[in-house]
Design a protein around this motif. Structure first.
Motif, PDB file in Angstrom:
ATOM      1  N   GLY B 209       0.836  -1.195   0.000  1.00  0.00           N
ATOM      2  CA  GLY B 209       0.000   0.000   0.000  1.00  0.00           C
ATOM      3  C   GLY B 209       0.869   1.243   0.000  1.00  0.00           C
ATOM      4  O   GLY B 209       1.965   1.240   0.554  1.00  0.00           O
ATOM      5  N   ASN B 210       0.401   2.293  -0.651  1.00  0.00           N
ATOM      6  CA  ASN B 210       1.185   3.521  -0.724  1.00  0.00           C
ATOM      7  C   ASN B 210       0.456   4.677  -0.055  1.00  0.00           C
ATOM      8  O   ASN B 210      -0.774   4.760  -0.088  1.00  0.00           O
ATOM      9  CB  ASN B 210       1.462   3.892  -2.187  1.00  0.00           C
ATOM     10  N   ILE B 211       1.228   5.563   0.531  1.00  0.00           N
ATOM     11  CA  ILE B 211       0.672   6.790   1.073  1.00  0.00           C
ATOM     12  C   ILE B 211       0.418   7.718  -0.103  1.00  0.00           C
ATOM     13  O   ILE B 211       1.288   7.879  -0.962  1.00  0.00           O
ATOM     14  CB  ILE B 211       1.669   7.436   2.051  1.00  0.00           C
ATOM     15  N   PRO B 212      -0.757   8.352  -0.180  1.00  0.00           N
ATOM     16  CA  PRO B 212      -1.004   9.276  -1.288  1.00  0.00           C
ATOM     17  C   PRO B 212       0.110  10.313  -1.360  1.00  0.00           C
ATOM     18  O   PRO B 212       0.563  10.802  -0.308  1.00  0.00           O
ATOM     19  CB  PRO B 212      -2.334   9.938  -0.913  1.00  0.00           C
ATOM     20  N   ASN B 272       5.319   8.331 -10.575  1.00  0.00           N
ATOM     21  CA  ASN B 272       4.379   7.284 -10.993  1.00  0.00           C
ATOM     22  C   ASN B 272       5.150   6.087 -11.543  1.00  0.00           C
ATOM     23  O   ASN B 272       5.851   6.182 -12.543  1.00  0.00           O
ATOM     24  CB  ASN B 272       3.437   7.837 -12.065  1.00  0.00           C
ATOM     25  N   ARG B 273       5.043   4.951 -10.828  1.00  0.00           N
ATOM     26  CA  ARG B 273       5.754   3.770 -11.307  1.00  0.00           C
ATOM     27  C   ARG B 273       4.784   2.765 -11.922  1.00  0.00           C
ATOM     28  O   ARG B 273       5.140   1.625 -12.212  1.00  0.00           O
ATOM     29  CB  ARG B 273       6.590   3.137 -10.198  1.00  0.00           C
ATOM     30  N   GLY B 274       3.524   3.182 -12.107  1.00  0.00           N
ATOM     31  CA  GLY B 274       2.556   2.337 -12.809  1.00  0.00           C
ATOM     32  C   GLY B 274       2.557   2.714 -14.287  1.00  0.00           C
ATOM     33  O   GLY B 274       3.604   2.825 -14.914  1.00  0.00           O
ATOM     34  N   SER B 275       1.380   2.956 -14.813  1.00  0.00           N
ATOM     35  CA  SER B 275       1.294   3.388 -16.204  1.00  0.00           C
ATOM     36  C   SER B 275       0.457   4.659 -16.244  1.00  0.00           C
ATOM     37  O   SER B 275       0.019   5.154 -15.214  1.00  0.00           O
ATOM     38  CB  SER B 275       0.613   2.292 -17.032  1.00  0.00           C
ATOM     39  N   ALA B 276       0.257   5.183 -17.430  1.00  0.00           N
ATOM     40  CA  ALA B 276      -0.551   6.395 -17.547  1.00  0.00           C
ATOM     41  C   ALA B 276      -1.984   6.126 -17.092  1.00  0.00           C
ATOM     42  O   ALA B 276      -2.676   7.021 -16.604  1.00  0.00           O
ATOM     43  CB  ALA B 276      -0.524   6.886 -18.989  1.00  0.00           C
ATOM     44  N   VAL B 278      -3.083   3.271 -14.982  1.00  0.00           N
ATOM     45  CA  VAL B 278      -3.116   2.887 -13.564  1.00  0.00           C
ATOM     46  C   VAL B 278      -1.962   3.576 -12.849  1.00  0.00           C
ATOM     47  O   VAL B 278      -0.825   3.178 -12.977  1.00  0.00           O
ATOM     48  CB  VAL B 278      -2.992   1.361 -13.405  1.00  0.00           C
ATOM     49  N   VAL B 279      -2.287   4.659 -12.131  1.00  0.00           N
ATOM     50  CA  VAL B 279      -1.225   5.400 -11.444  1.00  0.00           C
ATOM     51  C   VAL B 279      -0.807   4.648 -10.185  1.00  0.00           C
ATOM     52  O   VAL B 279      -1.644   4.207  -9.402  1.00  0.00           O
ATOM     53  CB  VAL B 279      -1.719   6.811 -11.078  1.00  0.00           C
ATOM     54  N   LEU B 280       0.500   4.478 -10.051  1.00  0.00           N
ATOM     55  CA  LEU B 280       1.029   3.825  -8.853  1.00  0.00           C
ATOM     56  C   LEU B 280       2.140   4.711  -8.318  1.00  0.00           C
ATOM     57  O   LEU B 280       3.219   4.798  -8.891  1.00  0.00           O
ATOM     58  CB  LEU B 280       1.572   2.436  -9.225  1.00  0.00           C
ATOM     59  N   ALA B 281       1.831   5.427  -7.229  1.00  0.00           N
ATOM     60  CA  ALA B 281       2.823   6.356  -6.699  1.00  0.00           C
ATOM     61  C   ALA B 281       2.611   6.532  -5.203  1.00  0.00           C
ATOM     62  O   ALA B 281       1.537   6.246  -4.677  1.00  0.00           O
ATOM     63  CB  ALA B 281       2.727   7.708  -7.402  1.00  0.00           C
TER      64      ALA B 281
END
Lengths: 268, 444
Positions: B209-212, B272-276, B278-281
């Motif tokens: 899980g990531n902190i916003p 952002n280490r996901g994609s355009a 699905v944002v994963l940051a």
């Protein structure tokens, strides 16, 4: 030979302590102390006075019983017979805590310092000041600094430096300061100059004088007679577990002490 | 106190076995220096004298980073990989912290790797449905308690029966390995990767899980203010009261370093280490969680009686005993806390892997833990080290692990590389011990 029959049960302040200048109650008196380990008799009927504000040197060759006597006073050994009087009142020292509670502190030859801890941490080891569960470093540091100042120990660069970085004399000074911090009245120093060079020895002997000037009783266990004659006000000699001489330092000279230490008697 | 050059101590040093400069080298520069310039010079002398502190490990990290960056053609230092590296390192860091508790005493805990495995197994099994389906927090607490009790048993055997910790915890390694195999049974694995079961999902989110991103920055700002406020009030307060304090420049530098490191971590994690689509940051939750544990243990070891006694026992057990410290109690607690911390790394492992299986190589993990502690600068001989050193050491292990994996290097070469780094770290420890006075009670 010591153990005169009259000294078995002296009343406080009575002439049992004739060797001390009149009017001063010796801080600690041993009366007829015997100690044996199995078949080995380590102490025979030892009488000894340790007055306040004086340095009493305890001399003796190896195996004379200096360490056993020191440990009896420190509460580590309990005498088999005889009594220990503290300010004239009989006391039973069942452990080092009892001795410490009276104000008796011992500085052993190995100093018992933790090299990795700094000076303040060593001086308060086991008796840390705590404020709301956390160590109160500020208060401990101030108290340690004050004690060192009172003892005129000014050669350390910072009291926050680890003991490992100190010289031999400075380590001895820290060990002594640690011992006298706790309102102690009597300090036993076990061979404090054994491992030291000339300058360091002078520093430690100055420290011993400072302790005396502060009114503490000091017992200096040593077989370095140079040191003894430099600082001692009184000298007591043990030979094979018996006290063979005790008196003001002025009554002795180097030769007589050596004779007492080696043969148990002296021809003066 | 007198900060003047000391005549007596100086001349007398010459009579003894120690080199003349020893006193200056062994004393930490921050307590002697009055200004930043003096500090830097004193520090330089110390490094030259073999007491290098955190320098080798930072140096090693830089070399590793540059080498892998070139070797992997820019993959290693990409934000995505750096976040992976942080996550992987967390297990090594916490295991390193566990080991430091016992290493400070001059002991070792070889069972920590399988305490990790059992802890992961306990927590994983307790949140299974159908099954116990305990709340996630209760599963964690249970796993930590089991780990702590296990450590306490080793501690009692070591402190009361005077058995060597090496043997006790080696037996412990085998026992816990067996316990893990029994626990996981025929299935041999347990998963917490469910997205529907809340209790499993919470465990999973610890690492994944990531902190916003915005909350990450706010958190960092709050943390930086707290750190700055605390450091300034302490250092400057001590200076004002005439107590030993670091030079003001150093205090500012410390804060600047903390803030810079924090900004770097948050900035990297917020890319952002996901994609355009699905944002994963964001900073993974595991980062602040490990920070809290780190802070707790730092306070415990540096600011409480217990911590002081751990160092005292590691430095000179006889001195500690004569000071009235109960060696058995302190040792037992240290082993128990090492157990709890190893158990905590088990929770992180469970979350990281999304479950656990009988394949956990606890023997290898415990060595990584010891390596993390020793690489960070903790001495194997007791009395010297800080819990925070496990962070740097863990990062080194994580970086090697990650970099070689990234490059597709076979596992056997990973083992060899890690082993070589460990030997290097022990070498540094031994050499610096020989070069300075620390840890030796016989020298007077």
């Amino acid at each position: 030979m010591s153990s005169a029959p009259g000294s078995e049960s002296p009343t406080p302040g009575a002439p049992g302590s004739a060797l001390v200048s009149p009017g001063t109650q010796p801080l600690l008196q041993l009366r007829g102390v015997d100690k044996h380990f199995g078949a080995v008799q380590a102490l025979y009927h030892v009488d000894l006075d340790l007055p306040a504000a004086q340095v009493t040197a305890l001399c003796g060759d190896n195996g004379a019983g200096k360490s056993v006597l020191t440990r009896c006073i420190a509460g580590i050994h309990q005498p088999d017979r005889g009594e220990i009087l503290w300010s004239g009142k009989q006391v039973h020292l069942r452990g080092p805590r009892d001795a410490a509670d009276l104000g008796i502190e011992v500085v052993y030859q190995d100093l018992a310092l933790a090299d990795n801890l700094d000076i303040v941490q060593n001086m308060f080891l086991g008796r840390e000041r705590v404020h709301r569960g956390l160590l109160n470093e500020d208060s401990m540091e101030r108290a340690a600094a004050e004690t060192l100042r009172n003892l005129k120990v000014t050669t350390v660069r910072s009291i926050r430096q680890p003991v490992a970085s100190l010289s031999g004399g400075q380590r001895q000074a820290v060990a002594v300061a640690k011992a006298v911090m706790w309102n102690s009245k009597l300090v036993l120093l076990d061979e404090p100059t054994a491992a030291l060079g000339v300058v360091q020895t002078r520093m430690v002997l100055d420290l011993v004088r400072t302790l005396r000037d502060h009114g503490l009783g000091v017992m200096l266990v040593s077989h370095n007679l140079n040191d003894v004659f430099q600082v001692a006000d009184r000298i007591a000699v043990l030979h094979l577990g018996r006290k063979v001489a005790e008196g003001p330092a002025a009554d002795f000279d180097l030769q007589s002490v050596v004779e007492y230490m080696t043969t148990g008697s002296a021809h003066r | 106190m007198a900060k003047v050059e000391d005549e007596v101590g100086r001349t007398a040093l010459d009579d003894e076995v120690e080199p003349t400069a020893a006193a200056e080298i062994a004393a930490p520069p921050e307590i002697l220096a009055e200004s930043l310039g003096q500090y830097v010079r004193a520090w330089g002398r110390r490094v030259a004298g073999g007491e290098s502190g955190a320098l080798p490990v930072v140096f090693a990290l830089v070399i590793i980073a540059v080498a892998f960056e070139i070797w992997t053609q820019g993959l290693f230092l990409s934000p995505q990989n750096l976040v992976n590296l942080f996550i992987e390192s967390m297990v090594f860091m916490t295991l390193g912290m566990a080991e430091i508790f016992v290493l400070l005493l001059g002991e070792i805990d070889l069972s920590a790797g399988y305490i990790l495995a059992v802890s992961a197994g306990v927590a994983g099994l307790l949140v299974q449905k159908p099954g116990p389906d305990w709340p996630w927090w209760l599963a964690i607490v249970t796993a930590l308690v089991c780990s702590g009790v296990t450590g306490a048993v080793w501690g009692l055997l070591v402190s009361k029966l005077h058995l060597p910790s090496f043997v006790v915890t080696l037996a412990g390694l085998l026992i816990m390995w067996g316990v893990m195999l029994v626990m996981l049974g025929n299935a041999g694995e347990v998963s917490v990767a469910s997205r529907i079961l809340v209790n499993q999902h919470v465990l999973y989110q610890i690492v994944w899980g990531n902190i916003p991103p915005v909350a990450g920055w706010v958190g960092l700002a709050v943390l930086s203010l707290l750190f700055a406020g605390f450091t300034i009030s302490r250092d400057f307060g001590r200076r004002r009261k005439g107590l030993v304090a670091p030079p003001p420049g150093l205090t500012i530098l410390k804060i600047a370093f903390f803030v810079a490191a924090g900004i770097a971590v948050v900035a990297v994690c917020n890319v952002n280490r996901g994609s355009a689509v699905v944002v994963l940051a964001g900073v993974p939750w595991v980062v602040p969680i490990v920070l809290v544990v780190l802070l707790l243990w730092v306070v415990l070891l540096q600011r409480t009686k217990f911590g002081r006694y751990v160092y005292a026992i590691g430095g000179n057990p006889d001195a500690a005993r004569r000071a009235g410290i109960s060696l058995a109690t302190v040792r037992t607690w240290a082993f128990a806390l090492a157990g709890v911390t190893a158990g905590f790394s088990g929770i992180l492992y469970l979350s990281w892997q999304g479950g656990t299986s009988t394949n956990v190589n606890g023997g290898q993990y415990v060595l990584y833990g010891v390596a993390a502690a020793v690489i960070g600068g903790t001495s194997l001989f007791g009395g010297r080290g800080k819990i925070a050193q496990a962070v740097l050491g863990g990062l080194v292990i994580g970086a090697i692990y990650n970099g070689l994996y990234l490059q597709g290097v076979q596992v056997q070469w990973q083992l060899i590389a890690t082993g070589l780094v460990l030997v290097g770290a022990v070498l540094v420890d031994t050499l610096s011990r020989r070069g300075t006075l620390s840890g030796s009670a016989t020298r007077i």
